[in-house]
Design an enzyme around this catalytic site. Structure first.
Site, PDB file in Angstrom:
ATOM      1  CG  HIS A   1      -1.942   1.121   1.151  1.00 27.58           C
ATOM      2  ND1 HIS A   1      -3.022   1.082   0.298  1.00 27.58           N
ATOM      3  CD2 HIS A   1      -2.042   2.302   1.819  1.00 27.58           C
ATOM      4  CE1 HIS A   1      -3.756   2.179   0.460  1.00 27.58           C
ATOM      5  NE2 HIS A   1      -3.169   2.937   1.365  1.00 27.58           N
TER       6      HIS A   1
ATOM      7  NE  ARG B   1      -9.502  14.756   4.505  1.00 27.70           N
ATOM      8  CZ  ARG B   1     -10.805  14.517   4.327  1.00 27.70           C
ATOM      9  NH1 ARG B   1     -11.190  13.393   3.756  1.00 27.70           N
ATOM     10  NH2 ARG B   1     -11.711  15.365   4.741  1.00 27.70           N
TER      11      ARG B   1
ATOM     12  CG  HIS C   1     -10.594   6.749  -1.139  1.00 31.47           C
ATOM     13  ND1 HIS C   1     -11.035   7.137   0.121  1.00 31.47           N
ATOM     14  CD2 HIS C   1      -9.318   7.195  -1.241  1.00 31.47           C
ATOM     15  CE1 HIS C   1     -10.058   7.786   0.741  1.00 31.47           C
ATOM     16  NE2 HIS C   1      -9.013   7.839  -0.065  1.00 31.47           N
TER      17      HIS C   1
ATOM     18  CG  HIS D   1      -7.907   3.974   2.344  1.00 29.74           C
ATOM     19  ND1 HIS D   1      -7.971   5.035   1.457  1.00 29.74           N
ATOM     20  CD2 HIS D   1      -6.600   3.624   2.393  1.00 29.74           C
ATOM     21  CE1 HIS D   1      -6.767   5.312   1.006  1.00 29.74           C
ATOM     22  NE2 HIS D   1      -5.913   4.471   1.552  1.00 29.74           N
TER      23      HIS D   1
ATOM     24  CD  GLU E   1      -6.128   6.034   7.611  1.00 31.17           C
ATOM     25  OE1 GLU E   1      -4.999   6.530   7.783  1.00 31.17           O
ATOM     26  OE2 GLU E   1      -6.737   6.095   6.520  1.00 31.17           O
TER      27      GLU E   1
ATOM     28  CG  HIS F   1      -5.200   2.314   7.077  1.00 28.36           C
ATOM     29  ND1 HIS F   1      -3.853   2.485   7.286  1.00 28.36           N
ATOM     30  CD2 HIS F   1      -5.517   3.106   6.002  1.00 28.36           C
ATOM     31  CE1 HIS F   1      -3.368   3.337   6.395  1.00 28.36           C
ATOM     32  NE2 HIS F   1      -4.346   3.719   5.601  1.00 28.36           N
TER      33      HIS F   1
ATOM     34  CG  ASP G   1      -0.757   5.051   3.945  1.00 24.62           C
ATOM     35  OD1 ASP G   1      -1.058   5.594   2.875  1.00 24.62           O
ATOM     36  OD2 ASP G   1      -1.495   5.100   4.938  1.00 24.62           O
TER      37      ASP G   1
END
Length: 454
Positions: free
Chosen positions: A72, A100, A226, A253, A256, A290, A341
């Site tokens: 990943h 983010r 996603h 994902h 997470e 995750h 990641d």
């Protein structure tokens, strides 16, 4: 096991030690033909004329193993490594969601040349650290204005080219991304470059990507909704069916962040893994990335379906995501693989030991993960498998194994390195798991011997 001498073998490798995924062997030999493992056998089985033909490479002082698999990756995020380790004064709640924002800002104006350069820098560091292949979870699709490129695969292709230049095999996991949150709200303007307009568009792009690279054995393709935040609920089933029809890996994902879990419960009345089970997504081809916040029920759903989990512990540590419940996953026989990641650091050995070390801190005891072997419980052999063969299984490439037919993506480890002083065949897995570091494993070039780190 003997070898048919009529078979044309490109190279025989005779290391001092061989880690075959289960045990450390002395006096072993690996035959490689056409970029794949032909056989793993004993040195005494090497054909007598192979040495005269220059087909034998002896590696005294080196251990040989399958290269780790990075399952990943978001290559472009390597570019913000040094830019996200601060927070505004008076903002003690900095977390994944504030990080983010910096990630969005990094790519708003990035052109294909920047994406290629950032990806190449990441992949070169990754290769030098010891990985042999990567699963690239790619969701940067559109131009800076949010428009489809004339060639919709422009950015995917430059990422693939970067991996090829760096010497990595790549599985390009093409990401479906259409919503900003679990409630189906439209994408934020800062997410405009990620946008996919329909299931049909996603599937067509994946088919075109697979066709573009079908003649390159080191490039494969996968499908990646996603997250429950990024994909409308009605997209999950047809995307899972498309992955099944095309025989592709399916990654997403999952759980997470606690906020994501609570939003899923509020909107759908269930937790993320329960939603994916309801929509027919869970299967042996599915990998939940995750999975830091799982109930026992969700662990059992993953186990019953044959699905996998990809932990990214260095990133989960950096973002404050939480601790991967690797002990509960192992107890339920859920396979675990690993990825780096966001590339806060690139080190396969650190990545493989962190699931164990994080749980030691949480449980306040040692050797939390492990397998009985006689009168002992050992965690290192299993950790090495999470970093190698389990990653290849998650990407459906067969990488990370020393077995006939597997890609010959190999690394050599200098047994004379100071980090391994005192190593024996019996302690090799533990020494590597505890003391391994980026750069200790050298990619094996079948045309020349590895250079010593001394």
């Amino acid at each position: 096991m003997g070898v048919n001498e009529e078979e044309r073998v490109t190279s025989w490798l005779l290391p001092e030690l061989l880690w075959d995924g289960r045990t450390t062997r002395a006096g072993a030999a690996v035959a490689v033909r056409d970029g794949r493992i032909a056989t793993v056998t004993e040195a005494g089985d090497v054909p007598r004329d192979a040495e005269a033909e220059g087909a034998v490479r002896r590696l005294p002082g080196w251990a040989l193993m399958a290269a780790p698999v990075n399952a990943h990756s978001h290559a472009f995020q390597r570019a913000i490594r040094g830019a996200t380790q601060t927070r505004p004064a008076g903002r003690p709640d900095a977390d994944f969601w504030s990080w983010r924002e910096a990630m969005y800002a990094a790519v708003l104006d990035a052109d294909p040349e920047w994406i290629h350069a950032a990806s190449l820098a990441c992949f070169r560091e990754m290769r030098a650290a010891g990985w042999g292949s990567v699963g690239e979870f790619h969701y940067l699709h559109r131009d800076p204005e949010g428009r489809r490129y004339d060639d919709p695969l422009t950015l995917a292709n430059v990422v693939v080219e970067a991996a090829r230049t760096a010497g990595l095999s790549i599985t390009l996991l093409h990401v479906a991304y259409a919503t900003a949150d679990v409630d189906g709200s439209p994408l934020d303007v800062r997410q405009r470059r990620f946008r996919c307009d329909s299931v049909d568009e996603v599937i067509a792009d994946v088919e075109a990507l697979a066709a573009r690279w079908r003649h390159d054995a080191r490039v494969t393709v996968g499908l990646a909704p996603h997250s429950v935040r990024g994909v409308p609920v009605e997209w999950w089933r047809p995307l899972a069916e498309a992955a099944e029809a095309m025989d592709l890996p399916l990654h997403a994902h999952v759980s997470e962040q606690r906020r994501e879990v609570e939003a899923c419960r509020a909107v759908h009345g269930c937790r993320p893994v329960e939603l994916l089970d309801r929509e027919g997504v869970l299967s042996p081809r599915f990998t939940a990335v995750h999975a830091t916040h799982l109930t026992d029920t969700e662990v059992e759903l993953l186990s019953a379906s044959g699905a996998r989990v990809c932990g990214c512990p260095s990133t989960e540590r950096d973002l404050g995501d939480g601790v991967l419940p690797a002990d509960r996953l192992a107890a339920a026989s859920v396979p675990l693989c690993l990825g780096s990641d966001s590339h806060t650091l690139l080190d396969p050995w650190e990545e493989l030991r962190l699931p164990e070390y994080h749980l030691r801190l949480v449980r306040e005891r040692r050797v939390v993960l492990g397998e009985p072997e006689g009168e002992l419980v050992r965690w290192a052999p299993g950790a090495l498998r999470t970093a190698t063969e389990e990653g290849g299984a998650a990407l459906r490439t067969g990488a990370g194994r020393l077995a006939p037919g597997a890609p010959a993506e190999l690394v050599a480890i200098d047994l004379g390195d100071s980090a391994l002083a005192g190593v024996t065949a019996e302690t090799f897995p533990e020494m590597l798991a505890v003391a391994g570091r980026a750069g200790l494993a050298r990619p094996v070039d079948l045309q020349s011997p590895p250079a010593s780190s001394a």
